[in-house]
Design a protein around this motif. Structure first.
Motif, PDB file in Angstrom:
ATOM      1  N   CYS A 252      38.047  46.091  36.399  1.00 44.65           N
ATOM      2  CA  CYS A 252      36.795  46.258  37.134  1.00 44.65           C
ATOM      3  C   CYS A 252      37.042  46.217  38.643  1.00 44.65           C
ATOM      4  O   CYS A 252      36.525  47.054  39.391  1.00 44.65           O
ATOM      5  CB  CYS A 252      35.812  45.160  36.718  1.00 44.65           C
ATOM      6  SG  CYS A 252      34.189  45.280  37.519  1.00 44.65           S
ATOM      7  N   TYR A 253      37.875  45.260  39.089  1.00 42.96           N
ATOM      8  CA  TYR A 253      38.137  45.089  40.518  1.00 42.96           C
ATOM      9  C   TYR A 253      38.782  46.326  41.137  1.00 42.96           C
ATOM     10  O   TYR A 253      38.574  46.616  42.318  1.00 42.96           O
ATOM     11  CB  TYR A 253      39.047  43.874  40.729  1.00 42.96           C
ATOM     12  CG  TYR A 253      39.427  43.640  42.168  1.00 42.96           C
ATOM     13  CD1 TYR A 253      38.519  43.083  43.061  1.00 42.96           C
ATOM     14  CD2 TYR A 253      40.693  43.980  42.636  1.00 42.96           C
ATOM     15  CE1 TYR A 253      38.861  42.877  44.386  1.00 42.96           C
ATOM     16  CE2 TYR A 253      41.047  43.769  43.957  1.00 42.96           C
ATOM     17  CZ  TYR A 253      40.127  43.217  44.829  1.00 42.96           C
ATOM     18  OH  TYR A 253      40.472  43.018  46.143  1.00 42.96           O
ATOM     19  N   LEU A 254      39.542  47.060  40.353  1.00 41.38           N
ATOM     20  CA  LEU A 254      40.169  48.274  40.879  1.00 41.38           C
ATOM     21  C   LEU A 254      39.146  49.256  41.429  1.00 41.38           C
ATOM     22  O   LEU A 254      39.432  50.023  42.349  1.00 41.38           O
ATOM     23  CB  LEU A 254      40.982  48.964  39.774  1.00 41.38           C
ATOM     24  CG  LEU A 254      42.193  48.207  39.221  1.00 41.38           C
ATOM     25  CD1 LEU A 254      42.791  48.975  38.055  1.00 41.38           C
ATOM     26  CD2 LEU A 254      43.236  47.963  40.299  1.00 41.38           C
ATOM     27  N   PHE A 255      37.922  49.222  40.860  1.00 43.64           N
ATOM     28  CA  PHE A 255      36.899  50.199  41.230  1.00 43.64           C
ATOM     29  C   PHE A 255      35.651  49.573  41.855  1.00 43.64           C
ATOM     30  O   PHE A 255      34.800  50.284  42.368  1.00 43.64           O
ATOM     31  CB  PHE A 255      36.510  51.022  39.991  1.00 43.64           C
ATOM     32  CG  PHE A 255      37.675  51.753  39.401  1.00 43.64           C
ATOM     33  CD1 PHE A 255      38.056  52.993  39.889  1.00 43.64           C
ATOM     34  CD2 PHE A 255      38.438  51.188  38.383  1.00 43.64           C
ATOM     35  CE1 PHE A 255      39.144  53.665  39.370  1.00 43.64           C
ATOM     36  CE2 PHE A 255      39.534  51.852  37.856  1.00 43.64           C
ATOM     37  CZ  PHE A 255      39.885  53.092  38.350  1.00 43.64           C
ATOM     38  N   ASP A 256      35.543  48.237  41.787  1.00 39.33           N
ATOM     39  CA  ASP A 256      34.387  47.547  42.351  1.00 39.33           C
ATOM     40  C   ASP A 256      34.787  46.106  42.629  1.00 39.33           C
ATOM     41  O   ASP A 256      35.190  45.381  41.713  1.00 39.33           O
ATOM     42  CB  ASP A 256      33.206  47.594  41.361  1.00 39.33           C
ATOM     43  CG  ASP A 256      31.919  47.034  41.947  1.00 39.33           C
ATOM     44  OD1 ASP A 256      31.982  46.237  42.920  1.00 39.33           O
ATOM     45  OD2 ASP A 256      30.840  47.375  41.429  1.00 39.33           O
ATOM     46  N   LYS A 257      34.674  45.680  43.904  1.00 37.81           N
ATOM     47  CA  LYS A 257      35.127  44.324  44.246  1.00 37.81           C
ATOM     48  C   LYS A 257      34.307  43.245  43.547  1.00 37.81           C
ATOM     49  O   LYS A 257      34.764  42.107  43.405  1.00 37.81           O
ATOM     50  CB  LYS A 257      35.082  44.126  45.765  1.00 37.81           C
ATOM     51  CG  LYS A 257      33.685  44.197  46.360  1.00 37.81           C
ATOM     52  CD  LYS A 257      33.733  44.011  47.883  1.00 37.81           C
ATOM     53  CE  LYS A 257      32.329  44.080  48.499  1.00 37.81           C
ATOM     54  NZ  LYS A 257      32.372  43.919  49.960  1.00 37.81           N
ATOM     55  N   ASP A 258      33.105  43.587  43.057  1.00 36.48           N
ATOM     56  CA  ASP A 258      32.269  42.620  42.334  1.00 36.48           C
ATOM     57  C   ASP A 258      32.730  42.555  40.874  1.00 36.48           C
ATOM     58  O   ASP A 258      31.999  42.917  39.955  1.00 36.48           O
ATOM     59  CB  ASP A 258      30.800  43.028  42.425  1.00 36.48           C
ATOM     60  CG  ASP A 258      29.876  42.031  41.717  1.00 36.48           C
ATOM     61  OD1 ASP A 258      30.296  40.863  41.532  1.00 36.48           O
ATOM     62  OD2 ASP A 258      28.761  42.435  41.323  1.00 36.48           O
ATOM     63  N   PHE A 259      33.954  42.057  40.664  1.00 32.71           N
ATOM     64  CA  PHE A 259      34.533  42.077  39.323  1.00 32.71           C
ATOM     65  C   PHE A 259      33.903  41.056  38.381  1.00 32.71           C
ATOM     66  O   PHE A 259      34.078  41.136  37.161  1.00 32.71           O
ATOM     67  CB  PHE A 259      36.047  41.852  39.384  1.00 32.71           C
ATOM     68  CG  PHE A 259      36.432  40.505  39.948  1.00 32.71           C
ATOM     69  CD1 PHE A 259      36.545  39.402  39.135  1.00 32.71           C
ATOM     70  CD2 PHE A 259      36.693  40.360  41.299  1.00 32.71           C
ATOM     71  CE1 PHE A 259      36.906  38.172  39.648  1.00 32.71           C
ATOM     72  CE2 PHE A 259      37.055  39.128  41.834  1.00 32.71           C
ATOM     73  CZ  PHE A 259      37.157  38.028  41.004  1.00 32.71           C
ATOM     74  N   GLU A 260      33.145  40.084  38.916  1.00 32.01           N
ATOM     75  CA  GLU A 260      32.555  39.072  38.053  1.00 32.01           C
ATOM     76  C   GLU A 260      31.494  39.653  37.119  1.00 32.01           C
ATOM     77  O   GLU A 260      31.128  39.026  36.129  1.00 32.01           O
ATOM     78  CB  GLU A 260      31.982  37.923  38.886  1.00 32.01           C
ATOM     79  CG  GLU A 260      33.076  37.098  39.566  1.00 32.01           C
ATOM     80  CD  GLU A 260      32.555  35.815  40.173  1.00 32.01           C
ATOM     81  OE1 GLU A 260      31.505  35.317  39.713  1.00 32.01           O
ATOM     82  OE2 GLU A 260      33.204  35.292  41.095  1.00 32.01           O
ATOM     83  N   LYS A 261      31.021  40.871  37.419  1.00 29.82           N
ATOM     84  CA  LYS A 261      30.064  41.490  36.505  1.00 29.82           C
ATOM     85  C   LYS A 261      30.728  41.874  35.187  1.00 29.82           C
ATOM     86  O   LYS A 261      30.041  42.177  34.204  1.00 29.82           O
ATOM     87  CB  LYS A 261      29.400  42.700  37.151  1.00 29.82           C
ATOM     88  CG  LYS A 261      30.314  43.887  37.437  1.00 29.82           C
ATOM     89  CD  LYS A 261      29.530  44.982  38.159  1.00 29.82           C
ATOM     90  CE  LYS A 261      30.366  46.206  38.435  1.00 29.82           C
ATOM     91  NZ  LYS A 261      29.592  47.256  39.160  1.00 29.82           N
TER      92      LYS A 261
END
Length: 326
Positions: free
Chosen positions: A53-62
């Motif tokens: 997720c973090y690779l494409f969106d820094k809000d990986f906690e979602k």
């Protein structure tokens, strides 16, 4: 976390899992679930969902709910594998079927699969159908891999291609799925998510082949389980497959004697077969094959249109698996 750290992500996920009750009654159904999750492990697969997720969106906690689903599913497979293997220990702790009984372990494992779906279904509606279809495919393949593994126990010979396909299904596809699911949650295109999955499957293959090597050559104090377990059980790893192909004369005779022995001293067998591997150069052969799959994974990253610092996170993860000694 201001930047992504795989170990911190794993701890974040462990803390979230600790908060979950999953269900209240009957306690004998849900306590084994909480027990196996509590005894831990490296949490690599769910952490990879967060990384994807973090690779494409820094809000990986979602991606946390989906990552928890991945971890619950992984532990469901371990719980049922332990029953089939009649394993007394998991991560140094008593296995669920030993602590309770096999029937409890089967049913608790079943509810874990249901809970895995509950968490994975918390993805955004626009990717829900795709996420479930990918999960179904992955889950079926893991079962196929386990069945192949059991089938191999009753066969005299297994080919290298067959073994590679078995570990791809049993181990590597879940690593690939974990990354792809996270990437989709982060907003990756389908093509981008496929490349991430390709990377994951290949490093997953390298990871399992490295694990086979460590089973024979790791430092017992670091390894966390019996070194030489594969040799003791005559598990048809890539190393044994090649040893059977390469051994001639006295080596072939000795190797077959140990394989066919019904009663033996475990330490003596492990030492003897390891010495045969050493004479035949089996460790180097297996290491080269493991490295080939890591290289394939790294090569896949060249097809990924992402900032170099994000691709570097995947490279560092692969290097970690490549260099681990336990």
């Amino acid at each position: 976390m201001t930047s992504f750290d795989l170990k911190e992500a794993g701890q974040l996920l462990a803390n979230k899992l600790e908060e979950q009750r999953f269900g209240e009654a009957p306690e004998t159904l849900y306590e084994p679930l909480r027990y196996i999750l509590k005894i831990g492990g490296k949490r690599l697969r769910p952490a990879l969902t967060l990384l994807g997720c973090y690779l494409f969106d820094k809000d990986f906690e979602k991606a946390l709910p989906a990552a928890m689903g991945v971890e619950i599913f992984h532990n469901f497979t371990l719980m049922h594998d332990d029953i089939m293997d009649e394993a007394p220990l998991r991560r140094g702790k008593v296995t669920v079927h030993e602590k309770w009984n096999p029937n409890v372990a089967i049913l608790s494992g079943d509810v874990m699969l249901v809970k895995a779906y509950e968490y994975i279904m918390q993805v955004d509606d626009k990717i829900l159908r795709q996420a479930i279809e990918l999960f179904n495919k992955c889950a079926a393949e893991v079962c196929e891999g386990q069945q192949f593994d059991m089938d191999f126990e009753d066969r005299e010979t297994v080919g290298e291609d067959e073994y590679i396909e078995m570990i791809r299904l049993k181990t590597a596809v879940l690593i690939g799925f974990a990354l792809r699911l996270g990437a989709l949650i982060g907003g990756a295109t389908d093509e981008q998510s496929k490349v991430v999955e390709e990377y994951g499957v290949n490093v997953g293959l390298g990871f399992q082949l490295k694990d086979d090597i460590l089973d024979v050559y790791a430092d017992p104090e670091k390894f966390g389980k019996q070194v030489g377990g594969d040799i003791i059980s005559n598990k048809k790893t890539l190393m044994l497959i090649h040893a059977l192909q390469e051994a001639k004369g006295a080596d072939a005779e000795e190797l077959n004697t140990w394989i066919n022995a019904k009663e033996f001293d475990k330490v003596e067998k492990v030492n003897a077969v390891t010495n045969i591997y050493n004479r035949l150069g089996i460790k180097d052969l297996a290491t080269a094959r493991s490295n080939e799959y890591f290289d394939k994974g790294f090569a896949a990253l060249d097809k990924l249109d992402l900032p170099e610092e994000k691709k570097q996170l995947l490279r560092e993860f692969g290097v970690y698996l490549l260099n681990r000694d336990h």
